[in-house]
Motif scaffolding. Structure first.
Motif, PDB file in Angstrom:
ATOM      1  N   LEU A  89       0.830  -1.211   0.000  1.00 11.61           N
ATOM      2  CA  LEU A  89       0.000   0.000   0.000  1.00 11.61           C
ATOM      3  C   LEU A  89       0.862   1.258   0.000  1.00 11.61           C
ATOM      4  CD1 LEU A  89      -2.888  -0.860   2.489  1.00 11.61           C
ATOM      5  CD2 LEU A  89      -3.149  -0.245   0.087  1.00 11.61           C
ATOM      6  N   PHE A  90       1.936   1.235   0.774  1.00 11.63           N
ATOM      7  CA  PHE A  90       2.828   2.402   0.840  1.00 11.63           C
ATOM      8  C   PHE A  90       3.423   2.705  -0.539  1.00 11.63           C
ATOM      9  CE2 PHE A  90       7.238   3.924   1.386  1.00 11.63           C
ATOM     10  CZ  PHE A  90       6.971   5.177   1.950  1.00 11.63           C
ATOM     11  N   PHE A  91       3.966   1.682  -1.194  1.00  4.73           N
ATOM     12  CA  PHE A  91       4.589   1.903  -2.493  1.00  4.73           C
ATOM     13  C   PHE A  91       3.551   2.232  -3.570  1.00  4.73           C
ATOM     14  CE2 PHE A  91       8.245  -0.660  -0.784  1.00  4.73           C
ATOM     15  CZ  PHE A  91       9.169   0.370  -0.862  1.00  4.73           C
ATOM     16  N   ALA A  92       2.387   1.580  -3.519  1.00  2.00           N
ATOM     17  CA  ALA A  92       1.342   1.880  -4.503  1.00  2.00           C
ATOM     18  C   ALA A  92       0.864   3.319  -4.355  1.00  2.00           C
ATOM     19  CB  ALA A  92       0.173   0.911  -4.328  1.00  2.00           C
ATOM     20  N   PHE A  93       0.748   3.781  -3.128  1.00  3.02           N
ATOM     21  CA  PHE A  93       0.340   5.173  -2.887  1.00  3.02           C
ATOM     22  C   PHE A  93       1.388   6.135  -3.441  1.00  3.02           C
ATOM     23  CE2 PHE A  93      -0.011   8.978  -0.173  1.00  3.02           C
ATOM     24  CZ  PHE A  93      -1.346   9.294  -0.389  1.00  3.02           C
ATOM     25  N   TYR A 112       9.264   1.699 -11.943  1.00  2.00           N
ATOM     26  CA  TYR A 112       9.283   1.101 -10.610  1.00  2.00           C
ATOM     27  C   TYR A 112       8.277  -0.032 -10.500  1.00  2.00           C
ATOM     28  CZ  TYR A 112      12.233   4.942  -9.023  1.00  2.00           C
ATOM     29  OH  TYR A 112      13.270   5.808  -8.855  1.00  2.00           O
ATOM     30  N   ARG A 113       7.138   0.077 -11.184  1.00  2.24           N
ATOM     31  CA  ARG A 113       6.157  -1.015 -11.153  1.00  2.24           C
ATOM     32  C   ARG A 113       6.768  -2.288 -11.733  1.00  2.24           C
ATOM     33  NH1 ARG A 113       2.428   2.956 -13.194  1.00  2.24           N
ATOM     34  NH2 ARG A 113       1.143   3.796 -11.497  1.00  2.24           N
ATOM     35  N   PHE A 116       9.270  -3.687  -9.169  1.00  2.00           N
ATOM     36  CA  PHE A 116       8.593  -4.338  -8.044  1.00  2.00           C
ATOM     37  C   PHE A 116       7.973  -5.669  -8.465  1.00  2.00           C
ATOM     38  CE2 PHE A 116       8.078   0.051  -6.100  1.00  2.00           C
ATOM     39  CZ  PHE A 116       8.993  -0.199  -5.091  1.00  2.00           C
ATOM     40  N   PHE A 117       7.477  -5.737  -9.694  1.00  2.00           N
ATOM     41  CA  PHE A 117       6.791  -6.950 -10.147  1.00  2.00           C
ATOM     42  C   PHE A 117       7.780  -8.052 -10.543  1.00  2.00           C
ATOM     43  CE2 PHE A 117       4.313  -9.543 -13.169  1.00  2.00           C
ATOM     44  CZ  PHE A 117       3.189  -9.779 -12.404  1.00  2.00           C
ATOM     45  N   PHE A 118       9.024  -7.715 -10.742  1.00  2.00           N
ATOM     46  CA  PHE A 118      10.008  -8.678 -11.263  1.00  2.00           C
ATOM     47  C   PHE A 118      10.070  -9.985 -10.471  1.00  2.00           C
ATOM     48  CE2 PHE A 118      14.381 -10.350 -11.370  1.00  2.00           C
ATOM     49  CZ  PHE A 118      14.445 -10.718 -12.697  1.00  2.00           C
ATOM     50  N   PRO A 119      10.059  -9.973  -9.113  1.00  2.00           N
ATOM     51  CA  PRO A 119      10.114 -11.255  -8.386  1.00  2.00           C
ATOM     52  C   PRO A 119       8.995 -12.221  -8.744  1.00  2.00           C
ATOM     53  CG  PRO A 119      10.572  -9.445  -6.899  1.00  2.00           C
ATOM     54  CD  PRO A 119      10.134  -8.835  -8.200  1.00  2.00           C
ATOM     55  N   GLN A 120       7.844 -11.701  -9.211  1.00  2.56           N
ATOM     56  CA  GLN A 120       6.745 -12.589  -9.594  1.00  2.56           C
ATOM     57  C   GLN A 120       7.071 -13.399 -10.839  1.00  2.56           C
ATOM     58  OE1 GLN A 120       3.630 -13.185  -8.115  1.00  2.56           O
ATOM     59  NE2 GLN A 120       4.627 -12.188  -6.386  1.00  2.56           N
ATOM     60  N   PHE A 179       3.599  -8.038  -6.565  1.00  2.00           N
ATOM     61  CA  PHE A 179       2.303  -8.305  -7.180  1.00  2.00           C
ATOM     62  C   PHE A 179       1.233  -7.411  -6.578  1.00  2.00           C
ATOM     63  CE2 PHE A 179      -1.786 -10.495  -6.993  1.00  2.00           C
ATOM     64  CZ  PHE A 179      -2.023 -10.715  -8.334  1.00  2.00           C
ATOM     65  N   TYR A 180       1.276  -7.235  -5.262  1.00  2.00           N
ATOM     66  CA  TYR A 180       0.237  -6.440  -4.607  1.00  2.00           C
ATOM     67  C   TYR A 180       0.460  -4.939  -4.803  1.00  2.00           C
ATOM     68  CZ  TYR A 180      -1.278 -10.875  -2.894  1.00  2.00           C
ATOM     69  OH  TYR A 180      -1.735 -12.168  -2.856  1.00  2.00           O
TER      70      TYR A 180
END
Length: 303
Positions: A89-93, A112-113, A116-120, A179-180
């Motif tokens: 939530l912090f990063f999405a905000f 950045y998205r 962040f999504f790369f580990p998925q 992912f979140y």
């Protein structure tokens, strides 16, 4: 007219029959079979297992390793969703509303998205092997190397009983949070920017924007995220089995129910006992999902 309704009903039923049959054969039937095996002493080699009733469950609830596994799953059940959702939530905000204007994302938000999504994109086993190298206890470890270069003692991330569990939790959060971030970003993108602009005109700061607008309007998404992360916490297996010492060590410090199921079935060939573990885990998972959905139910906010 009646004949046309009959034909229409027959047409719809014919299309629904195939998926229902497949679901019964490949989902419901294995569940029922597992429930039956849990009441036997089957070791995987006999055609007709001996029925022993609830003996496996009596032995199960007296097994210290089972309670260790339940304790670890319970801790993950609380900590994994909480930590992951807070960070996501912090990063999405920040990526959507945290820019200079307060109604748009920071510069480079799309990049950045992806990061962040790369580990998925990585398989869970690959993540486990990767962090085996990160947590190496010698100078070649990504974390212990700098510590040893500074003259400090290395940390036994996977060999210290007091640290190993937290290392597993950190890896799970690292893999799940991306992912979140993307999921919450999609929810934030659907919120009209006018709402944030109006709140800013009324003097709302960033904290007020988050707690009074962002979180209430994302509550349904957060609820779903909590349920999925809780199921992940109960069903964790690959990271523990591949990454940790002794597949759940040291000294069962990181063991979980899924690891004990695998060990009982394919290590000790006690398939009846393993099925009993699986039945308990099934009810834990279903109970958690139902309880979470009921406790977090609230009126839907329209915008």
């Amino acid at each position: 007219m009646l004949f046309n309704r009959y034909r229409r009903g027959l047409f719809i039923t014919s299309f629904l029959a195939a998926p229902v049959i497949l679901y019964l054969v490949y989902v419901i039937a294995p569940y029922l079979q597992a429930f039956y095996i849990a009441l036997t002493d089957w070791r995987g080699v006999t055609a007709t297992p001996r029925f022993i009733g609830l003996e496996n469950f009596q032995r199960l609830f007296g097994d210290s390793k089972f309670w260790q596994a339940v304790t670890h799953n319970g801790a993950l059940l609380v900590l994994l969703p909480l930590i992951t959702i807070v960070i996501a939530l912090f990063f999405a905000f920040l990526l959507n509303v945290g820019g200079p204007s307060g109604v748009s994302g920071i510069r480079g938000a799309k990049f950045y998205r992806v990061v962040f999504f790369f580990p998925q994109v990585l398989a869970v086993a690959v993540v486990a092997v990767l962090f085996q190298q990160v947590f190496r206890p010698d100078g070649s470890g990504m974390l212990n190397g700098p510590l040893m270069a500074l003259g400090m003692d290395p940390i036994g991330f996977l060999s210290d009983r007091d640290v190993a569990f937290w290392s597993v939790l950190a890896v799970m959060v690292w893999q799940a949070v991306g992912f979140y971030v993307v999921l919450f970003s999609a929810g934030l993108a659907s919120i009209p920017k006018d709402m944030f602009e109006a709140a800013q005109i009324d003097g709302a700061g960033r904290m007020s924007l988050f707690f009074r607008i962002t979180l209430p309007l994302l509550w349904d998404t957060v609820q779903v995220a909590w349920v999925y992360l809780g199921i992940l916490a109960l069903d964790v297996f690959a990271i523990v089995w591949v990454m940790t010492l002794q597949q759940g060590g040291p000294d069962s410090a990181t063991t979980v129910m899924a690891a004990e199921i695998y060990r009982s079935a394919f290590g000790h060939f006690r398939f009846g006992y393993a099925s009993a573990l699986g039945v308990v885990m099934f009810f834990f998972t279903v109970g958690f999902a139902i309880l979470s959905l009921r406790l977090s139910r609230r009126e839907r906010i329209e915008y």
